[in-house]
Design a protein around this motif. Structure first.
Motif, short mmCIF file in Angstrom:
data_model
loop_
_atom_site.label_atom_id
_atom_site.label_comp_id
_atom_site.label_asym_id
_atom_site.label_seq_id
_atom_site.Cartn_x
_atom_site.Cartn_y
_atom_site.Cartn_z
N ILE A 185 -63.84 1.29 -42.18
CA ILE A 185 -63.17 0.67 -41.03
C ILE A 185 -62.65 -0.69 -41.47
N TRP A 224 -61.29 -4.22 -39.80
CA TRP A 224 -61.11 -5.03 -38.60
C TRP A 224 -60.16 -6.17 -38.94
N ASP A 281 -63.23 -4.87 -30.13
CA ASP A 281 -62.47 -3.63 -30.05
C ASP A 281 -62.80 -2.70 -31.21
N GLY A 282 -63.24 -3.25 -32.32
CA GLY A 282 -63.56 -2.42 -33.47
C GLY A 282 -64.95 -1.81 -33.43
N LEU A 288 -67.33 -1.62 -43.99
CA LEU A 288 -66.55 -2.30 -42.95
C LEU A 288 -65.94 -3.55 -43.57
N LEU A 336 -62.64 -8.90 -31.83
CA LEU A 336 -63.29 -8.02 -32.79
C LEU A 336 -64.17 -6.97 -32.12
N GLU A 354 -65.12 2.07 -32.65
CA GLU A 354 -64.60 2.82 -33.78
C GLU A 354 -65.58 2.80 -34.95
N ALA A 355 -66.18 1.63 -35.18
CA ALA A 355 -67.15 1.52 -36.27
C ALA A 355 -68.35 2.42 -36.02
#
Length: 304
Positions: free
Chosen positions: A275, A277, A286-287, A240, A284, A290-291
């Protein structure tokens, strides 16, 4: 050159919300498959997509080793504050869910700053030694003192570093790669025993400037150093990268374009194990979903 500052209560940022203490449980997040609209989701809920499993089978529990490598400089204050209050409590709860909570293998978490000289995991904060319950240079999710441990190590002490502050302390991915390899992992050395052969390795690298390896190295070289830790198999880890997609004055203040960090993350994204960001966009949280999708998939596809 930027003057380092203590990152107050990084522990709380990573696992617990501000003001926690003692042995309070991790925050609970919803990992069901029910569709939840933005209007229905509460401030304390992050919906993580369901993990696929064969019929009549449960998704496998996942052993996780996590390294958080952070640019410990004054301009990172606002980013750290948002992580502490919003992102990390939920992320840690999700990781504990993947690792089986109290019944599975505890996940491990180690902290290092962006200077790899020395590349030792942090075991003390500004107030002194953190005295992790496990007696190791990392924390374990089964510790009854997680809050205290993270609050201690999060008040980052880097007085033993020999970086000049002329950007050589802004190489978090390189610092993580260095910390996870010999000589730092040799028997008897500071980080020995952290890595488990059956674990998914998660590396989180954050800077509001760019990854600046010292000596100079390309994103490909840093990538190769990281995957070498897992037997040159990038699908045994998740990376990440957190940085600016461009130079901007974002919600957290000024960020520079993280060209090398983004290129490094893209190499993992190509393997469905990365991922990025964007600090320019803010929010943050929002990620997180997805992560967790990438991490959950990596857990399910992990070949030991």
């Amino acid at each position: 050159m930027k003057k380092p500052i203590p990152i107050l209560a990084f522990a709380a940022m990573f696992i617990f919300s501000a003001g926690c203490g003692g042995t309070d449980p991790l925050p609970v997040i919803d990992t069901t498959t029910d569709d939840v609209s933005d209007a229905e989701a509460t401030d304390d809920q992050v919906v993580v997509p369901d993990r696929e499993a064969p019929p009549d089978a449960e998704p496998r529990l996942c052993t996780i080793d996590l390294v958080f490598a952070v640019d410990n400089s004054s301009s990172m204050q606002e980013e750290i504050e948002d992580f502490r209050l919003s992102v990390w409590p939920r992320f840690a709860a999700a990781l504990q869910d993947l690792s089986g909570g109290t019944t599975g293998e505890p996940f491990r978490a180690a902290v290092i700053d962006g200077c790899p000289y020395p590349a030792t995991f942090h075991v003390r904060g500004q107030s002194g030694p953190c005295n992790f319950v496990g007696g190791q240079a990392w924390m374990s999710s089964d510790s009854p003192a997680l809050v205290t441990e993270f609050q201690c190590v999060g008040d980052i002490w880097d007085d033993d570093g020999t970086c000049t502050g002329n950007n050589d302390d802004e190489q978090p991915a390189t610092a993580a790669a260095t910390a996870l390899a010999p000589p730092w992992t040799d028997p008897g050395e500071a980080n020995a025993g952290f890595l488990r052969d059956d674990a998914l390795l998660i590396v989180i690298a954050i800077t509001d400037e760019d990854e600046q390896p010292d000596p100079a190295a390309s994103a490909e070289i840093v990538y190769q150093r990281l995957i070498r830790v897992k037997g040159d198999d990038p699908r045994k880890m998740v990376f990440l990268g957190i940085g600016g997609s461009r130079s901007c004055e974002g919600p957290y203040g000024q960020a520079r374009e993280a060209v090398t960090l983004k290129a490094l993350t893209d190499l993992f994204i190509a393997q469905e194990r990365g991922i990025f960001w964007d600090l320019c966009e803010g929010n943050l949280e929002d990620g997180l979903g997805e992560a967790m999708t990438v991490i959950s998939t990596a857990c399910d596809e992990l070949v030991i």
